[in-house]
Design an enzyme around this catalytic site. Structure first.
Site, PDB file in Angstrom:
ATOM      1  CG  ASN A 126       5.581   3.201   1.421  1.00 48.21           C
ATOM      2  OD1 ASN A 126       4.381   3.164   1.152  1.00 48.21           O
ATOM      3  ND2 ASN A 126       6.486   3.659   0.569  1.00 48.21           N
ATOM      4  CE  LYS A 143       0.737 -13.776 -10.387  1.00 45.72           C
ATOM      5  NZ  LYS A 143       1.040 -14.583 -11.554  1.00 45.72           N
ATOM      6  CG  ASP A 162       9.142   5.842  -2.007  1.00 49.91           C
ATOM      7  OD1 ASP A 162       8.298   5.464  -1.191  1.00 49.91           O
ATOM      8  OD2 ASP A 162       8.848   6.470  -3.042  1.00 49.91           O
ATOM      9  N   GLY A 204      -6.537   0.465  -3.616  1.00 49.26           N
ATOM     10  CA  GLY A 204      -6.539  -0.425  -2.455  1.00 49.26           C
ATOM     11  C   GLY A 204      -6.346  -1.894  -2.769  1.00 49.26           C
ATOM     12  CD  GLU A 224      12.047  14.091   8.983  1.00 51.44           C
ATOM     13  OE1 GLU A 224      11.822  15.237   8.561  1.00 51.44           O
ATOM     14  OE2 GLU A 224      12.863  13.833   9.892  1.00 51.44           O
ATOM     15  CG  HIS A 235       8.643   2.618  -3.776  1.00 57.49           C
ATOM     16  ND1 HIS A 235       7.857   3.683  -4.165  1.00 57.49           N
ATOM     17  CD2 HIS A 235       9.718   2.615  -4.614  1.00 57.49           C
ATOM     18  CE1 HIS A 235       8.432   4.290  -5.187  1.00 57.49           C
ATOM     19  NE2 HIS A 235       9.557   3.671  -5.482  1.00 57.49           N
ATOM     20  CG  ASN A 267      -0.423  -3.340  -2.234  1.00 54.96           C
ATOM     21  OD1 ASN A 267       0.278  -4.337  -2.152  1.00 54.96           O
ATOM     22  ND2 ASN A 267      -0.308  -2.466  -3.222  1.00 54.96           N
ATOM     23  CD  GLU A 326       3.188  -3.019  -5.048  1.00 53.13           C
ATOM     24  OE1 GLU A 326       3.971  -2.078  -5.122  1.00 53.13           O
ATOM     25  OE2 GLU A 326       1.961  -2.870  -5.173  1.00 53.13           O
TER      26      GLU A 326
HETATM   27  C1  GRF Z   1       1.206   0.249  -5.131  1.00 47.61           C
HETATM   28  O1  GRF Z   1       1.838  -0.073  -6.324  1.00 47.61           O
HETATM   29  C2  GRF Z   1       2.212   0.635  -4.079  1.00 47.61           C
HETATM   30  O2  GRF Z   1       3.438   0.061  -4.248  1.00 47.61           O
HETATM   31  C3  GRF Z   1       2.331   2.130  -4.263  1.00 47.61           C
HETATM   32  O3  GRF Z   1       1.049   2.562  -4.629  1.00 47.61           O
HETATM   33  C4  GRF Z   1       0.353   1.500  -5.277  1.00 47.61           C
HETATM   34  C5  GRF Z   1      -0.957   1.364  -4.576  1.00 47.61           C
HETATM   35  O4  GRF Z   1      -1.826   0.480  -5.230  1.00 47.61           O
HETATM   36  N1  GRF Z   1       2.834   2.734  -3.065  1.00 47.61           N
HETATM   37  P1  GRF Z   1      -3.140  -0.015  -4.501  1.00 47.61           P
HETATM   38  O5  GRF Z   1      -3.920   1.234  -4.073  1.00 47.61           O
HETATM   39  O6  GRF Z   1      -2.742  -0.835  -3.318  1.00 47.61           O
HETATM   40  O7  GRF Z   1      -3.877  -0.795  -5.538  1.00 47.61           O
END
Ligand code: GRF
Length: 209
Positions: free
Chosen positions: A112, A177, A150, A17, A147, A114, A19, A179
Site C-alpha cells: 500500500n 509528487k 496503515d 488514480g 490487518e 500511504h 498513483n 508518491e
Molecule cells: C494517495 O495519496 C495515497 O497515498 C492514498 O490515497 C491517495 C490516492 O490518490 N492511499 P490517487 O487515487 O492515486 O490519485
C-alpha cells in the site's frame, strides 16, 4: 531472487488514480521490470478506470455494496487477480480495509502507499492530521499490508518538509509528487530483486518475493 520475467501487478483503486498513472508511465520506460495486468476498482466512477482503459489495461469494477458479506467481496477480487496470475497487489488509493481472509490468500503480496510517514497519521485524513499537529515533516510510505490500518512493515519512505503556509491542497500535491516517484521505483526494485519484502523466517532468512 531477481525476477526474470516482468513482475505482474494487480492494482486496486477507488478514486483519481494519480498513483496508477505514475505506475503506468514508469512501466513504459526501458528500465521497467513490471507490468500492470489488471486494475480493479470498488467504485464504478473512479477516474483511475479511465486511465487504465486509455492504456489498454483490463479493468474490473467490484462494488462492495453488491456483496452480502465482505468475505464474498474480497473473494471476488481474489478470483479476478488469480485469473491474471498476479505476483504483487498494489493498493493505490484503494479505500477499503482488507481482512485476513484476503491477506492470507496472498501472503507478502499486498503493498500500500500511504500519504504520511508511518506509523504516524494512519487512516483517511493523513494530510490534515499532519497539518493539525503542526509537524515540520511528513511524507509517504510504501508498506506491506497487514490487518491493521496503515501499520504493516515499512518498505520505503520519502520525506516532505511542510511550510507554515501549506494547506491541505498544497501539501497533498507535495506528498503526491513524492508518491509518484517512490511507488514505481520501489516496485521496480522489488521486481529486480533489489528490494525484499516480507517477514523473517524462523531460520533468519527472509521470504523473498
Ligand atoms: C494517495 O495519496 C495515497 O497515498 C492514498 O490515497 C491517495 C490516492 O490518490 N492511499 P490517487 O487515487 O492515486 O490519485
Amino acid at each position: 531472487m531477481a525476477q526474470q520475467k516482468p513482475l505482474r501487478l494487480g492494482v486496486l483503486v477507488s478514486g483519481n488514480g494519480s498513483n496508477l498513472q505514475a505506475l503506468i508511465d514508469f512501466s513504459k520506460t526501458q528500465v521497467a521490470n513490471y507490468q500492470i495486468d489488471v486494475v480493479i476498482s470498488n467504485k464504478k466512477n473512479a477516474y483511475a478506470l479511465e486511465r487504465a482503459k486509455q492504456n489498454n489495461i483490463p479493468v474490473f469494477t467490484v462494488e462492495h455494496q453488491q456483496f452480502a458479506t465482505k468475505l464474498l467481496f474480497e473473494d471476488k477480487i481474489i478470483a479476478t487477480l488469480k485469473q491474471f496470475n498476479i505476483d504483487l497487489v498494489v493498493l493505490a488509493g484503494f479505500m477499503r480495509i482488507l481482512t485476513a481472509n484476503f491477506l492470507n490468500k496472498l501472503p507478502n503480496r499486498v503493498i500500500n502507499i500511504h500519504p504520511a510517514l508511518c506509523p504516524a497519521f494512519p487512516g483517511a485524513h493523513a494530510i490534515k492530521q499532519a497539518l493539525d499537529k503542526k509537524v515540520w515533516f511528513t511524507g509517504c510510505t510504501v508498506h506491506l499490508v497487514t490487518e491493521g490500518v496503515d501499520e504493516g512493515p515499512i518498505i520505503a519512505q520519502a520525506v516532505v518538509p511542510i511550510s507554515r503556509d501549506d494547506n491541505e491542497i498544497s501539501l497533498t500535491l507535495k506528498v503526491q509528487k513524492q508518491e509518484h516517484l517512490l511507488l514505481p521505483k520501489i516496485i521496480n526494485d522489488i521486481a529486480r530483486g533489489n528490494q525484499i519484502i516480507g517477514q523473517t523466517n524462523d531460520d533468519g532468512k527472509k521470504n523473498y518475493l
